[in-house]
Design a protein around this motif. Structure first.
Motif, PDB file in Angstrom:
ATOM      1  N   HIS A 137      -4.402  15.554   8.453  1.00 56.24           N
ATOM      2  CA  HIS A 137      -5.448  15.910   9.404  1.00 56.24           C
ATOM      3  C   HIS A 137      -5.255  15.215  10.756  1.00 56.24           C
ATOM      4  O   HIS A 137      -6.156  15.193  11.584  1.00 56.24           O
ATOM      5  CB  HIS A 137      -6.829  15.566   8.835  1.00 56.24           C
ATOM      6  N   GLY A 138      -4.079  14.598  10.952  1.00 52.93           N
ATOM      7  CA  GLY A 138      -3.761  14.008  12.243  1.00 52.93           C
ATOM      8  C   GLY A 138      -4.197  12.561  12.429  1.00 52.93           C
ATOM      9  O   GLY A 138      -4.166  12.051  13.549  1.00 52.93           O
ATOM     10  N   PHE A 139      -4.589  11.886  11.352  1.00 47.94           N
ATOM     11  CA  PHE A 139      -5.036  10.503  11.453  1.00 47.94           C
ATOM     12  C   PHE A 139      -3.986   9.538  10.911  1.00 47.94           C
ATOM     13  O   PHE A 139      -3.382   9.784   9.878  1.00 47.94           O
ATOM     14  CB  PHE A 139      -6.326  10.295  10.638  1.00 47.94           C
ATOM     15  N   LYS A 140      -3.806   8.463  11.615  1.00 52.48           N
ATOM     16  CA  LYS A 140      -2.976   7.351  11.131  1.00 52.48           C
ATOM     17  C   LYS A 140      -3.914   6.371  10.440  1.00 52.48           C
ATOM     18  O   LYS A 140      -5.003   6.096  10.933  1.00 52.48           O
ATOM     19  CB  LYS A 140      -2.271   6.663  12.291  1.00 52.48           C
ATOM     20  N   THR A 141      -3.478   5.835   9.310  1.00 48.79           N
ATOM     21  CA  THR A 141      -4.282   4.850   8.593  1.00 48.79           C
ATOM     22  C   THR A 141      -3.629   3.483   8.703  1.00 48.79           C
ATOM     23  O   THR A 141      -2.449   3.323   8.394  1.00 48.79           O
ATOM     24  CB  THR A 141      -4.430   5.223   7.099  1.00 48.79           C
ATOM     25  N   LEU A 142      -4.403   2.519   9.166  1.00 47.49           N
ATOM     26  CA  LEU A 142      -3.986   1.113   9.152  1.00 47.49           C
ATOM     27  C   LEU A 142      -4.745   0.440   8.015  1.00 47.49           C
ATOM     28  O   LEU A 142      -5.960   0.584   7.920  1.00 47.49           O
ATOM     29  CB  LEU A 142      -4.365   0.414  10.451  1.00 47.49           C
ATOM     30  N   ARG A 143      -4.034  -0.294   7.196  1.00 44.28           N
ATOM     31  CA  ARG A 143      -4.668  -1.026   6.102  1.00 44.28           C
ATOM     32  C   ARG A 143      -4.448  -2.520   6.305  1.00 44.28           C
ATOM     33  O   ARG A 143      -3.347  -2.952   6.635  1.00 44.28           O
ATOM     34  CB  ARG A 143      -4.082  -0.610   4.752  1.00 44.28           C
ATOM     35  N   PHE A 144      -5.520  -3.265   6.114  1.00 44.47           N
ATOM     36  CA  PHE A 144      -5.463  -4.720   6.199  1.00 44.47           C
ATOM     37  C   PHE A 144      -6.072  -5.307   4.939  1.00 44.47           C
ATOM     38  O   PHE A 144      -7.070  -4.783   4.426  1.00 44.47           O
ATOM     39  CB  PHE A 144      -6.257  -5.235   7.420  1.00 44.47           C
ATOM     40  N   TRP A 145      -5.489  -6.386   4.471  1.00 43.52           N
ATOM     41  CA  TRP A 145      -6.085  -7.113   3.353  1.00 43.52           C
ATOM     42  C   TRP A 145      -7.293  -7.877   3.877  1.00 43.52           C
ATOM     43  O   TRP A 145      -7.309  -8.337   5.021  1.00 43.52           O
ATOM     44  CB  TRP A 145      -5.079  -8.090   2.748  1.00 43.52           C
ATOM     45  N   ASN A 146      -8.289  -8.023   3.032  1.00 45.23           N
ATOM     46  CA  ASN A 146      -9.471  -8.812   3.401  1.00 45.23           C
ATOM     47  C   ASN A 146      -9.064 -10.202   3.872  1.00 45.23           C
ATOM     48  O   ASN A 146      -9.622 -10.726   4.836  1.00 45.23           O
ATOM     49  CB  ASN A 146     -10.440  -8.916   2.227  1.00 45.23           C
ATOM     50  N   SER A 147      -8.081 -10.788   3.199  1.00 51.62           N
ATOM     51  CA  SER A 147      -7.639 -12.142   3.564  1.00 51.62           C
ATOM     52  C   SER A 147      -7.051 -12.177   4.971  1.00 51.62           C
ATOM     53  O   SER A 147      -7.158 -13.195   5.663  1.00 51.62           O
ATOM     54  CB  SER A 147      -6.624 -12.669   2.545  1.00 51.62           C
ATOM     55  N   GLU A 148      -6.431 -11.079   5.433  1.00 49.33           N
ATOM     56  CA  GLU A 148      -5.915 -11.014   6.807  1.00 49.33           C
ATOM     57  C   GLU A 148      -7.051 -11.079   7.815  1.00 49.33           C
ATOM     58  O   GLU A 148      -6.938 -11.763   8.834  1.00 49.33           O
ATOM     59  CB  GLU A 148      -5.144  -9.712   7.044  1.00 49.33           C
ATOM     60  N   VAL A 149      -8.120 -10.358   7.531  1.00 46.90           N
ATOM     61  CA  VAL A 149      -9.264 -10.337   8.443  1.00 46.90           C
ATOM     62  C   VAL A 149      -9.893 -11.721   8.496  1.00 46.90           C
ATOM     63  O   VAL A 149     -10.222 -12.214   9.578  1.00 46.90           O
ATOM     64  CB  VAL A 149     -10.295  -9.269   8.013  1.00 46.90           C
TER      65      VAL A 149
END
Length: 122
Positions: A87-99
């Motif tokens: 659908h044209g979206f890029k997904t960025l995933r971060f671990w909770n620990s990174e945040v």
């Protein structure tokens, strides 16, 4: 940049519930994304088709997901990310620990991707 997914009743109800139950990491990141602090508008706990994403910027076609250890090598996440790409979206995933441990690094990466996606616009 990208069109909205159709909203389904169950995902809208789930999104409303999740907005009231943000994790500490989601609250922390939301405090930095809200009110166009990165120059674009983000929505939180947004229904997108059969999914509810943690954060989305429709303008740049960017989805941000915060993950705990239950998401390690998740096949469901791979399917979901592929659907978002379709659908044209890029997904960025971060671990909770990174945040929790490197919020500035997370924000820098988001900003870099936002700039790159803005430059893709016709």
């Amino acid at each position: 940049m990208s069109s909205r997914f159709p909203r389904t009743s169950p995902s809208v109800e789930i999104a409303r519930k999740l907005r009231g139950e943000l994790t500490p990491e989601e609250r922390l990141l939301w405090a930095c994304l809200r009110s166009k602090q990165l120059g674009v508008t983000f929505r939180r706990q947004e229904p997108m088709g059969r999914y509810v994403v943690d954060f989305v910027c429709y303008e740049c076609g960017l989805v941000i997901e915060l993950d705990g250890s239950q998401h390690l090598n998740s096949e469901e996440d791979k399917v979901r990310d592929a659907d978002m790409r379709g659908h044209g979206f890029k997904t960025l995933r971060f671990w909770n620990s990174e945040v929790r441990g490197n919020l500035n690094g997370v924000l820098e990466r988001i900003q870099r991707v936002l700039e790159a996606r803005k430059n893709l616009k016709p």
